[in-house]
Design a protein around this motif. Structure first.
Motif, PDB file in Angstrom:
ATOM      1  N   GLN A   1     114.692 -29.437  -0.827  1.00 58.94           N
ATOM      2  CA  GLN A   1     115.225 -28.771   0.364  1.00 58.94           C
ATOM      3  C   GLN A   1     116.300 -29.616   1.031  1.00 58.94           C
TER       4      GLN A   1
ATOM      5  N   ASP B   1     120.198 -28.281   1.460  1.00 56.47           N
ATOM      6  CA  ASP B   1     120.899 -28.216   2.743  1.00 56.47           C
ATOM      7  C   ASP B   1     122.145 -29.098   2.742  1.00 56.47           C
TER       8      ASP B   1
ATOM      9  N   GLU C   1     126.151 -27.979   3.224  1.00 56.19           N
ATOM     10  CA  GLU C   1     127.038 -28.551   4.234  1.00 56.19           C
ATOM     11  C   GLU C   1     128.312 -29.100   3.605  1.00 56.19           C
TER      12      GLU C   1
END
Length: 307
Positions: A153, A157, A161
């Motif tokens: 995870q 993420d 970004e």
């Protein structure tokens, strides 16, 4: 006669109690004196002997426990697990305090914690023997793969970004190079004037080039630390331009235009996915309530008429 006998027994008992108290007093005082002497002597003990007790709880208890968990975890992991774990840490941005050994140890600790928690919760649920066994096994498996899910995870993420800020970073890099700055100075401008994981990656590329790593090797390492196809194609174009002597400003201009086009196409793709994604909540959440509000009064009226 009976009264005199009772008085005699009472006096004998009182005498025995007084004698016992008199003989025990020196013992208590001696014990107290020894305790005070021991407490005073503790202050004179060298620090080398009390250093073990002065260490933090994490170093005295948690660190040995983690070391034992690491030893057990290495027996159950494969030979290539170190490389795969290191790859996951690189994609996740190397979180502070996370190493390959810590991940292996946390797997074992998580399995034990999940096993214990599932065992306790199994008594709160009305499950049979086989159900409890399956529930406890699932708890142990979830605890074992917990660190991997956290890293996955975290990496997901972080890559998102980086993908969102890539186009703007390339635009800034292009403007800096076209304004007369060298490539290293342009990378420094991007790292200084942006934030997020991409700025950290450009800062790392700049540090690697400053310590003597070639530009191509530093850029390839940047591509290896991510799993974005856009960033890989950008790095590949820069490496080829550096190898063949093509002006870097021209390559950056082409890459910047291509990134803006891809970003616009991704935005259009997301916009086209909205009606499809809205279909499920529309059918199962909005339409039933709408039918109840619209048709409900009519249904009540019909039922009253037939009643």
């Amino acid at each position: 006669m009976t009264i005199y006998l009772l008085l005699g027994l009472l006096m004998v008992t009182l005498s025995i109690v007084l004698v016992a108290m008199a003989t025990a007093a020196p013992t208590k005082e001696a014990g107290l004196s020894r305790s005070l002497a021991a407490l005073q002597s503790m202050g004179d003990v060298p620090k080398e002997l009390t250093a073990e007790l002065d260490r933090p709880f994490a170093e005295r208890v948690l660190a040995p426990f983690q070391g034992r968990a690491l030893t057990i975890g290495r027996r159950f992991t494969g030979a290539d697990s170190t490389e795969r774990t290191y790859r996951k840490l690189e994609l996740a941005g190397n979180p502070t305090g996370w190493t390959v050994d810590r991940v292996v140890a946390l797997k074992v600790i998580g399995a034990v914690a999940g096993l214990g928690a599932a065992f306790l919760f199994s008594f709160m649920l009305s499950l049979g023997l086989m159900g409890k066994v399956v529930f406890v096994a699932l708890g142990a498996v979830a605890g074992y793969f917990g660190p991997n899910m956290f890293l996955y995870q975290k990496a997901h993420d972080r890559q998102n970004e980086i993908g969102r800020g890539l186009a703007d970073a390339i635009d800034l890099l292009t403007i800096s190079v076209e304004s007369g700055l060298a490539f290293d100075a342009a990378v420094q401008q991007v790292a200084r004037n942006t934030d997020g994981p991409l700025a950290e990656e450009f800062s790392r590329v700049l540090r690697e080039m400053q310590i003597g790593t070639g530009r191509g090797d530093a850029l390839r390492a940047l591509a290896d630390r991510t799993n974005l196809d856009d960033l890989r194609s950008f790095v590949s174009a820069l490496v080829q331009a550096d190898a063949f002597g093509i002006p870097i400003a021209q390559v950056l201009r082409v890459q910047s235009s291509e990134m803006r086009t891809k970003r616009r196409q991704k935005a259009e793709e997301k916009a086209q996915q909205v009606p499809v994604k809205m279909t499920v909540p529309l059918i199962f959440c909005i339409l039933p309530t709408l039918f109840i509000v619209v048709i409900g009064p009519a249904v009540i009226s019909i039922m009253d008429s037939f009643a």
